[in-house]
Design an enzyme around this catalytic site. Structure first.
Site, PDB file in Angstrom:
ATOM      1  N   HIS A 199     -30.013  16.704 -20.157  1.00  0.00           N
ATOM      2  CA  HIS A 199     -31.366  16.776 -20.698  1.00  0.00           C
ATOM      3  C   HIS A 199     -31.502  15.764 -21.829  1.00  0.00           C
ATOM      4  O   HIS A 199     -32.531  15.109 -21.983  1.00  0.00           O
ATOM      5  CB  HIS A 199     -31.652  18.167 -21.249  1.00  0.00           C
ATOM      6  CG  HIS A 199     -31.708  19.207 -20.189  1.00  0.00           C
ATOM      7  ND1 HIS A 199     -31.713  20.544 -20.456  1.00  0.00           N
ATOM      8  CD2 HIS A 199     -31.770  19.097 -18.847  1.00  0.00           C
ATOM      9  CE1 HIS A 199     -31.774  21.207 -19.331  1.00  0.00           C
ATOM     10  NE2 HIS A 199     -31.799  20.356 -18.338  1.00  0.00           N
ATOM     11  N   ARG A 220     -36.006  14.052  -8.236  1.00  0.00           N
ATOM     12  CA  ARG A 220     -34.866  14.948  -8.015  1.00  0.00           C
ATOM     13  C   ARG A 220     -35.246  16.318  -8.592  1.00  0.00           C
ATOM     14  O   ARG A 220     -35.333  16.449  -9.813  1.00  0.00           O
ATOM     15  CB  ARG A 220     -33.630  14.413  -8.729  1.00  0.00           C
ATOM     16  CG  ARG A 220     -33.105  13.079  -8.186  1.00  0.00           C
ATOM     17  CD  ARG A 220     -31.910  12.615  -9.005  1.00  0.00           C
ATOM     18  NE  ARG A 220     -31.124  11.591  -8.350  1.00  0.00           N
ATOM     19  CZ  ARG A 220     -31.135  10.303  -8.697  1.00  0.00           C
ATOM     20  NH1 ARG A 220     -31.900   9.893  -9.678  1.00  0.00           N
ATOM     21  NH2 ARG A 220     -30.369   9.447  -8.062  1.00  0.00           N
ATOM     22  N   ARG A 260     -38.146  15.202  -3.487  1.00  0.00           N
ATOM     23  CA  ARG A 260     -36.950  15.503  -2.691  1.00  0.00           C
ATOM     24  C   ARG A 260     -36.620  16.971  -2.862  1.00  0.00           C
ATOM     25  O   ARG A 260     -36.577  17.474  -3.987  1.00  0.00           O
ATOM     26  CB  ARG A 260     -35.774  14.645  -3.155  1.00  0.00           C
ATOM     27  CG  ARG A 260     -34.515  14.975  -2.358  1.00  0.00           C
ATOM     28  CD  ARG A 260     -33.355  14.096  -2.725  1.00  0.00           C
ATOM     29  NE  ARG A 260     -32.775  14.479  -3.999  1.00  0.00           N
ATOM     30  CZ  ARG A 260     -31.747  13.848  -4.560  1.00  0.00           C
ATOM     31  NH1 ARG A 260     -31.237  12.792  -3.960  1.00  0.00           N
ATOM     32  NH2 ARG A 260     -31.262  14.246  -5.709  1.00  0.00           N
ATOM     33  N   GLU A 300     -27.944   8.832   3.802  1.00  0.00           N
ATOM     34  CA  GLU A 300     -26.857   8.689   2.829  1.00  0.00           C
ATOM     35  C   GLU A 300     -25.525   9.176   3.385  1.00  0.00           C
ATOM     36  O   GLU A 300     -24.536   9.288   2.668  1.00  0.00           O
ATOM     37  CB  GLU A 300     -27.209   9.391   1.509  1.00  0.00           C
ATOM     38  CG  GLU A 300     -27.812  10.761   1.638  1.00  0.00           C
ATOM     39  CD  GLU A 300     -28.321  11.330   0.312  1.00  0.00           C
ATOM     40  OE1 GLU A 300     -28.038  10.785  -0.759  1.00  0.00           O
ATOM     41  OE2 GLU A 300     -29.001  12.377   0.368  1.00  0.00           O
ATOM     42  N   ASN A 324     -26.165   5.514  -3.387  1.00  0.00           N
ATOM     43  CA  ASN A 324     -25.090   6.093  -4.214  1.00  0.00           C
ATOM     44  C   ASN A 324     -24.140   6.900  -3.338  1.00  0.00           C
ATOM     45  O   ASN A 324     -22.917   6.755  -3.407  1.00  0.00           O
ATOM     46  CB  ASN A 324     -25.672   7.007  -5.296  1.00  0.00           C
ATOM     47  CG  ASN A 324     -26.746   6.339  -6.110  1.00  0.00           C
ATOM     48  OD1 ASN A 324     -26.838   5.124  -6.118  1.00  0.00           O
ATOM     49  ND2 ASN A 324     -27.568   7.123  -6.782  1.00  0.00           N
ATOM     50  N   ASP A 325     -24.723   7.757  -2.504  1.00  0.00           N
ATOM     51  CA  ASP A 325     -23.875   8.562  -1.625  1.00  0.00           C
ATOM     52  C   ASP A 325     -23.424   7.769  -0.406  1.00  0.00           C
ATOM     53  O   ASP A 325     -22.295   7.933   0.049  1.00  0.00           O
ATOM     54  CB  ASP A 325     -24.624   9.830  -1.177  1.00  0.00           C
ATOM     55  CG  ASP A 325     -24.485  10.933  -2.212  1.00  0.00           C
ATOM     56  OD1 ASP A 325     -23.363  11.142  -2.704  1.00  0.00           O
ATOM     57  OD2 ASP A 325     -25.496  11.575  -2.555  1.00  0.00           O
ATOM     58  N   ARG A 370     -17.984   8.500  -6.073  1.00  0.00           N
ATOM     59  CA  ARG A 370     -18.905   7.682  -6.877  1.00  0.00           C
ATOM     60  C   ARG A 370     -18.730   7.884  -8.370  1.00  0.00           C
ATOM     61  O   ARG A 370     -19.181   7.075  -9.169  1.00  0.00           O
ATOM     62  CB  ARG A 370     -20.355   7.960  -6.465  1.00  0.00           C
ATOM     63  CG  ARG A 370     -20.806   9.376  -6.709  1.00  0.00           C
ATOM     64  CD  ARG A 370     -22.122   9.682  -5.993  1.00  0.00           C
ATOM     65  NE  ARG A 370     -23.240   9.778  -6.896  1.00  0.00           N
ATOM     66  CZ  ARG A 370     -24.461  10.159  -6.543  1.00  0.00           C
ATOM     67  NH1 ARG A 370     -24.715  10.488  -5.293  1.00  0.00           N
ATOM     68  NH2 ARG A 370     -25.427  10.233  -7.408  1.00  0.00           N
ATOM     69  N   CYS A 380     -33.590   4.331  -2.508  1.00  0.00           N
ATOM     70  CA  CYS A 380     -33.787   4.976  -3.810  1.00  0.00           C
ATOM     71  C   CYS A 380     -32.463   5.153  -4.556  1.00  0.00           C
ATOM     72  O   CYS A 380     -32.429   5.796  -5.592  1.00  0.00           O
ATOM     73  CB  CYS A 380     -34.526   6.298  -3.669  1.00  0.00           C
ATOM     74  SG  CYS A 380     -33.635   7.511  -2.690  1.00  0.00           S
TER      75      CYS A 380
HETATM   76  C1  PEP Z   1     -28.249   8.508  -3.654  1.00  0.00           C
HETATM   77  O1  PEP Z   1     -27.307   9.166  -3.189  1.00  0.00           O
HETATM   78  O2  PEP Z   1     -28.290   7.266  -3.653  1.00  0.00           O
HETATM   79  C2  PEP Z   1     -29.407   9.193  -4.261  1.00  0.00           C
HETATM   80  C3  PEP Z   1     -30.485   8.525  -4.633  1.00  0.00           C
HETATM   81  O3  PEP Z   1     -29.306  10.530  -4.477  1.00  0.00           O
HETATM   82  P1  PEP Z   1     -28.450  11.169  -5.675  1.00  0.00           P
HETATM   83  O4  PEP Z   1     -28.003  10.057  -6.565  1.00  0.00           O
HETATM   84  O5  PEP Z   1     -29.373  12.126  -6.336  1.00  0.00           O
HETATM   85  O6  PEP Z   1     -27.332  11.822  -4.923  1.00  0.00           O
HETATM   86 MG    MG Z   2     -27.526  11.315  -2.831  1.00  0.00          MG
END
Ligand code: PEP
Ligand code: MG
Length: 587
Positions: free
Chosen positions: A198, A305, A341, A440, A463-464, A474, A511
């Site tokens: 936060h 998110r 999401r 992802e 990211n995933d 990650r 994203c």
């Molecule tokens: C991702 O995985 O790239 C993504 C945007 O979702 P998060 O980072 O919330 O897992």
């Molecule tokens: Mg993700």
């Protein structure tokens, strides 16, 4: 400990909120709050438990008073953070578990509370999902307040010298940051936390540079030391020498100048030199970030998110509460679209009504859409809330971690049920709401053509996707150099997804963090992506790059990247191309 008096020292941490601050440190030593643990006689147990109960009640009243004051001063924007703390206090487990320790171990309330906190710390420390792991900071903040009350102390606001103070603490609660606002604080550093606490979210929303995750920095010996905080690279330099100070003063000026220039040009359209438009949107974790996205030139939200709304509470949020929160964000970004999401929690550990079980491999466990499908009634509350919001303005719904067609169909059945329930109750919603999925998981890439027939848009979570494609955690700093967005396997996946989407006539978005780095822009533009969504602060930089590129040239560059066998070769090639065709793209 400080190595030698006034010797320059560099710390590296997580870049939690961008910007540069040059000032003096103010160490807030809350972690080492003196707690005297002492035994209690058996016949004093009930009065000790009563003392704990009174302290919790008193602390709750204090927080309620702060909440009322903030509601008056700043409106309702940030009250959610205080509400989280109030909810923790209302959870009877903190009291009952500590009371059981007083009774079982015959120690005082302070000792029992500390032990309960240690247990929670251990539990949270084992959680793989960074977002959930960081929620411990809220419990710590609450326990600290109760300990102060037990000690008969008052939770003092942080004193700051106007325009000078960089606060350093083991951790900072959202309430601290809210109280800090307008107190001349120019930056903050914490030992705990990361980008999704936060505190970090509020720091970004207040445009306050912040670095998190620096071990052993809240050392009283650093109090009042001159320092430089670089929230963009995640660095803290204590006792900088003259040359470093001069360099950073220049960098700060440059950053502020660039930021002003970026913000000034934020309203310019994200159109390439050859007239191609790329949609640029923002990623947010809380409604208060919506305005920030717009002021940085984002046209709506590409990824909201929703997890934060579900954490640290006894009960799941009801449909009505979700509707209110989602509506607030929609109003903030209207008339631009809002992409919501659905819950992407990393395992069922923290959600109300589910057991606190630890999975062997949470990244591959009951998370995201799997968790939602495992609790269809709760999931439908979220679906109905999102659908209701869709009646008031452009809203898209997006499902995380879809691995195959069957899973998507199961989700669609629930969405269909939610729509029928609303229709039966004559509650309006957008019947043509866009339904997208996040790509992802490698299986989703491989069958992107099949998924594209049943979705209205794709959004790649790089990211995933990188983590699962390369089998690189990650968040594991020891493997950071192997986490390669330019790995040929990743690039081929991106190409496969965008081609499958366009073949089916649906837009392809990204994203994940990759979308927010201007360095990757020529490849993403060249591959034909339609939309990029990123943190607000990245939007102006990416937009500037879009406006400097031609799509035709970008397509040539992207195509050439596939002739290399390693990420290093691609990176080298890209650097050269950017230097030749789009100078000043990356320092
Ligand atoms: C991702 O995985 O790239 C993504 C945007 O979702 P998060 O980072 O919330 O897992
Ligand atoms: Mg993700």
């Amino acid at each position: 400990m400080v190595s030698a008096k006034n010797e320059m020292r560099l710390f590296s941490g997580i870049a939690a909120s961008p910007g540069i601050a040059v000032g003096r440190l103010r160490v807030v030593d809350r972690q080492s709050l003196a707690v005297e643990v002492c035994p209690v006689e058996r016949d004093s147990v009930s009065s000790e438990i009563e003392r704990l109960r009174t302290a919790i009640d008193q602390t709750r009243s204090e927080l309620e008073a702060i909440r009322a004051r903030l509601a008056e001063d700043t409106g309702s924007d940030h009250l959610f953070f205080i509400d989280t703390h109030l909810l923790i206090m209302c959870d009877d487990r903190l009291f009952s578990e500590s009371a059981a320790i007083i009774e079982g171990s015959l120690i005082n309330a302070e000792g029992a509370l500390r032990r309960t906190l240690l247990k929670y710390r251990e539990f949270f420390g084992g959680i793989e999902d960074a977002y959930l792991r960081e929620r411990i900071s809220d419990i710590e903040a609450v326990v600290e307040r109760i300990l102060l009350t037990l000690n008969g102390q008052v939770h003092e606001p942080i004193c700051a010298e106007q325009g000078q103070t960089i606060v350093v603490a083991h951790d900072l609660a959202a309430a601290d940051i809210l109280q800090m606002e307008n107190e001349g604080i120019i930056g903050m550093v914490t030992e705990a936390g990361g980008r999704t606490t936060h505190a970090a979210i509020l720091a970004r929303a207040s445009r306050l540079p912040a670095v998190a995750g620096i071990d052993d920095v809240a050392d009283p010996a650093y109090d009042n030391a001159p320092a430089i905080l670089d929230g963009t690279t995640g660095r803290l330099i204590v006792h900088p020498d003259q040359a470093t100070l001069r360099r950073y003063q220049k960098l700060k000026q440059r950053y502020e100048y660039d930021e002003l220039a970026w913000l000034k040009s934020a309203a310019l359209p994200p159109v390439t030199l050859d007239g191609h438009r790329l949609e640029l949107r923002g990623n947010v974790e809380a409604p208060e970030e919506g305005q920030l996205v717009l002021s940085h030139g984002g046209e709506g939200i590409g990824l909201y998110r929703t997890e934060m709304l579900f954490m640290n509470r006894q009960e799941m949020p009801e449909e009505e509460e979700q509707y209110r929160v989602y509506s607030a964000l929609q109003q903030a970004v209207s008339p631009h679209p809002l992409t919501i999401r659905t819950l992407d929690a990393g395992g069922d550990k923290l959600l109300a009504g589910t057991r606190l079980s630890v999975e062997q491999n949470p990244a591959m466990g009951v998370r995201a859409i799997r968790l939602a499908l495992a609790m269809p009634d709760e999931f439908k509350k979220q679906l109905r809330a999102i659908l209701r919001v869709s009646a008031n303005g452009a809203t898209r719904i997006m499902f995380p971690m879809i691995s195959g067609v069957e899973e998507l169909r199961r989700v669609r059945v629930l969405l269909d049920e939610a729509q029928k329930e609303l229709a039966a109750a004559s509650i309006p919603f957008d019947r043509a709401i866009q339904v997208g999925i996040m790509i992802e998981i490698p299986s989703a890439v491989t069958i992107a053509d099949l998924l594209a027939k049943e979705a209205d848009f794709f959004s790649i979570g790089t990211n995933d996707l990188i983590q699962y494609s390369l089998a690189i955690d990650r968040s594991n700093e020891h493997l950071a150099n192997m986490y390669q967005p330019l790995h040929p396997a990743v690039l081929r996946s991106l190409r496969q997804v965008v081609e499958a989407a366009h073949e089916a006539g649906i837009p392809a978005c990204i994203c994940g963090e990759m979308a927010g780095d201007p360095f990757f822009l020529p490849i993403l533009l060249g591959l034909g992506f339609d939309e990029l969504s990123m943190n607000a602060s990245s939007i102006p930089k990416v937009k500037q790059m879009v406006r400097r590129c031609s799509r035709e040239r970008a397509a040539e560059i992207a195509c050439a990247c596939f002739s290399f066998a390693t990420a290093a070769q691609v990176e080298e090639f890209l650097k050269t191309q950017i230097a030749i065709h789009f100078p000043t793209g990356r320092e």
